[in-house]
Design an enzyme around this catalytic site. Structure first.
Site, short mmCIF file in Angstrom:
data_model
loop_
_atom_site.label_atom_id
_atom_site.label_comp_id
_atom_site.label_asym_id
_atom_site.label_seq_id
_atom_site.Cartn_x
_atom_site.Cartn_y
_atom_site.Cartn_z
N CYS A 56 -116.21 46.27 -19.66
CA CYS A 56 -117.07 45.97 -18.51
C CYS A 56 -116.79 46.86 -17.31
O CYS A 56 -117.54 46.82 -16.33
CB CYS A 56 -116.92 44.50 -18.13
SG CYS A 56 -117.18 43.41 -19.54
N HIS A 116 -116.34 41.11 -9.29
CA HIS A 116 -116.61 41.04 -10.72
C HIS A 116 -117.25 39.69 -11.04
O HIS A 116 -118.27 39.63 -11.72
CB HIS A 116 -115.30 41.24 -11.49
CG HIS A 116 -115.47 41.37 -12.96
ND1 HIS A 116 -116.31 42.31 -13.53
CD2 HIS A 116 -114.92 40.69 -14.00
CE1 HIS A 116 -116.26 42.20 -14.84
NE2 HIS A 116 -115.43 41.23 -15.16
N GLU A 143 -109.49 36.67 -9.60
CA GLU A 143 -110.03 37.67 -8.68
C GLU A 143 -109.91 37.21 -7.23
O GLU A 143 -109.57 38.00 -6.34
CB GLU A 143 -111.48 38.00 -9.01
CG GLU A 143 -112.02 39.16 -8.18
CD GLU A 143 -113.39 39.63 -8.62
OE1 GLU A 143 -113.84 40.68 -8.12
OE2 GLU A 143 -114.03 38.96 -9.46
N LYS A 180 -123.81 38.79 -10.37
CA LYS A 180 -123.95 38.32 -11.75
C LYS A 180 -124.54 36.92 -11.80
O LYS A 180 -125.03 36.49 -12.85
CB LYS A 180 -122.60 38.34 -12.46
CG LYS A 180 -122.07 39.73 -12.80
CD LYS A 180 -120.78 39.63 -13.58
CE LYS A 180 -120.21 41.01 -13.92
NZ LYS A 180 -119.64 41.69 -12.74
N HIS A 218 -124.16 39.12 -16.86
CA HIS A 218 -123.13 40.16 -16.98
C HIS A 218 -123.66 41.29 -17.84
O HIS A 218 -123.83 41.13 -19.05
CB HIS A 218 -121.88 39.53 -17.58
CG HIS A 218 -120.67 40.42 -17.51
ND1 HIS A 218 -120.72 41.72 -17.05
CD2 HIS A 218 -119.36 40.18 -17.85
CE1 HIS A 218 -119.51 42.23 -17.11
NE2 HIS A 218 -118.67 41.33 -17.59
N PHE A 225 -112.46 43.78 -20.75
CA PHE A 225 -111.57 43.38 -21.84
C PHE A 225 -110.59 44.53 -22.11
O PHE A 225 -110.96 45.71 -22.10
CB PHE A 225 -112.37 43.11 -23.11
CG PHE A 225 -113.11 41.80 -23.11
CD1 PHE A 225 -113.01 40.91 -22.07
CD2 PHE A 225 -113.92 41.47 -24.19
CE1 PHE A 225 -113.69 39.70 -22.08
CE2 PHE A 225 -114.61 40.26 -24.23
CZ PHE A 225 -114.50 39.38 -23.17
#
Length: 417
Positions: free
Chosen positions: A165, A305, A316, A337, A342, A403
């Site tokens: 991502c 994010h 975060e 998002k 996403h 990831f």
């Protein structure tokens, strides 16, 4: 060596809430949710039956039908957003040195639909291999910048970045560094993703990563809400034209903003989960601010994010508090998002466009779908819940984490002579 200044001169977007930059921005500031029941395949037996799909898109608006059949949807999306960005930037390639114009493109997964179709067709047969000759070139991740370079005749640097991502944010950081060190004059950068298919949704379902709020898709992506239950899969593409300031001024280009820094790090923690204390996220922001040669207090807005996962949102927010200290409470924070879902490898580019437009328009897009405060989050942080806020934005930071523990942050600044 004196580094060249790098500016943004063109934007292109194909998103679940708008197929152009203006439609995308209108969707953001109006709090539009792109989530709806899946139409790309029959999802009746899947745990998650909704997603943030691109809507009303016809690839033959950007290429002929024969060419479209040779390309995976993630390439269709890339070519569409890039055409808008090139037009927006006013690039006339026949008047420019195309040896110094490159493409750096990010995607986390690439041609998953092509891979799924080809392997499924083989499995249904008698074992005789009957693969499409375009199977491999349709699927491979690096094919997007290849097609972009071929379409416009660009002979400069050309490659893909792959970091889940964080892919398109890493593409932007690479582009920044190649331009400011003098290797290129212009780089077309961004990312695209097209994973809303049986393999994409099924795979993420198996990981328990997706929201299963099938009774109410529109509110399923709810970053920082106490009842969040996973992210909503999205698809689309974002293109950003980056250019050295001197090159942009020489051709009389309009300038949206300046890209002044990028930071990267690794969590070194887990294959999918972010570090619970946000150590890698904090380091990426620290490195970005150091690279930009500014202080924490310069930052006005963070496009986080913010995926709507139970663990990720908390880590975060901890990273922001740990890094910014008291200044964290002066920031506007939002997760777009909540509206787009996403977009995986395309998220960094699409969310950077939101950050650039927040600077240009003086409006912070909201984090929609907030209903219940999470007691694990500091309530003094301004997550810009549910409604946009007007604010002068001189500096915006955009975070993306992938990831594998890949973290990347970029900083945009209001352009000044």
């Amino acid at each position: 060596m004196e580094l060249k200044r790098v500016v943004v001169t063109g934007l292109g977007a194909l998103t679940p809430i708008g197929n152009t930059v203006s439609e995308y921005w209108n969707g953001l500031i109006n709090g539009v949710s792109g989530a709806a029941p899946i139409t790309h395949f029959d999802a009746e037996k899947f745990k998650t039956r909704f997603a943030c799909e691109v809507k009303g898109f016809d690839p033959t608006q950007f290429m002929d039908r024969k060419e479209a059949r040779k390309l995976d949807p993630f390439v269709h999306y890339a070519l569409a957003s890039t055409e808008e960005a090139v037009r927006d930037a006013g690039l006339e390639f026949d008047k420019l040195n195309t040896n110094r114009i490159g493409v750096i493109w990010g995607s986390g997964i690439g041609g998953l639909k092509t891979f799924l179709d080809e392997v499924s067709n083989f499995a249904k047969g008698d074992g005789t291999p009957r693969y499409n000759p375009f199977f491999i070139p349709k699927m491979i991740l690096d094919i997007c910048p290849g097609h972009i370079s071929m379409k416009y005749g660009l002979h400069g640097l050309n490659f893909s970045t792959v970091s889940a991502c964080a892919s398109s944010t890493h593409a932007l950081i690479d582009s920044l560094n190649y331009i400011r060190t003098g290797y290129a004059d212009v780089i077309i950068s961004g990312g695209s993703e097209a994973i809303i298919n049986e393999a994409g949704i099924g795979g993420f379902n198996a990981m328990h990563a997706l929201s299963t709020r099938n009774d109410d898709p529109a509110t399923a992506s709810r970053p920082f809400d106490n009842d969040r239950d996973g992210f909503v899969a999205g698809e689309g593409s974002g293109t950003i034209i980056l250019e050295s300031l001197e090159h942009a001024k020489a051709r009389g280009a309009k300038i949206y903003a300046e890209l002044i820094g990028g930071g990267m790090s690794a969590d070194a923690h887990h294959i999918t989960a972010s570090h619970p204390e946000g150590l890698g996220a904090r380091l990426a922001m620290t490195n970005a601010i150091k690279d930009a040669r500014i202080s924490n207090e310069h930052i006005d807005y963070i496009n986080v994010h913010g995926t709507s996962t139970p663990v990720g949102d908390i880590s975060e927010s901890k990273a922001i508090l740990d890094h910014f200290g008291a200044h964290a409470y002066e920031l506007n924070i939002s997760s777009t998002k909540s509206m787009t879902g996403h977009l995986l490898g395309a998220a960094g580019a699409v969310e950077s466009i939101a950050s650039i437009l927040a600077i240009r328009n003086g409006i912070i897009p909201p984090t929609i779908n907030h209903f219940t405060d999470d007691p694990n989050l500091d309530s003094r942080l301004n997550f810009t819940f549910n409604k946009p806020q007007s604010r002068t934005v001189n500096y915006a930071l955009s975070n993306t984490f992938g990831f594998g523990g890949h973290n990347a942050s970029v900083i945009f600044k209001k352009y000044e002579e």
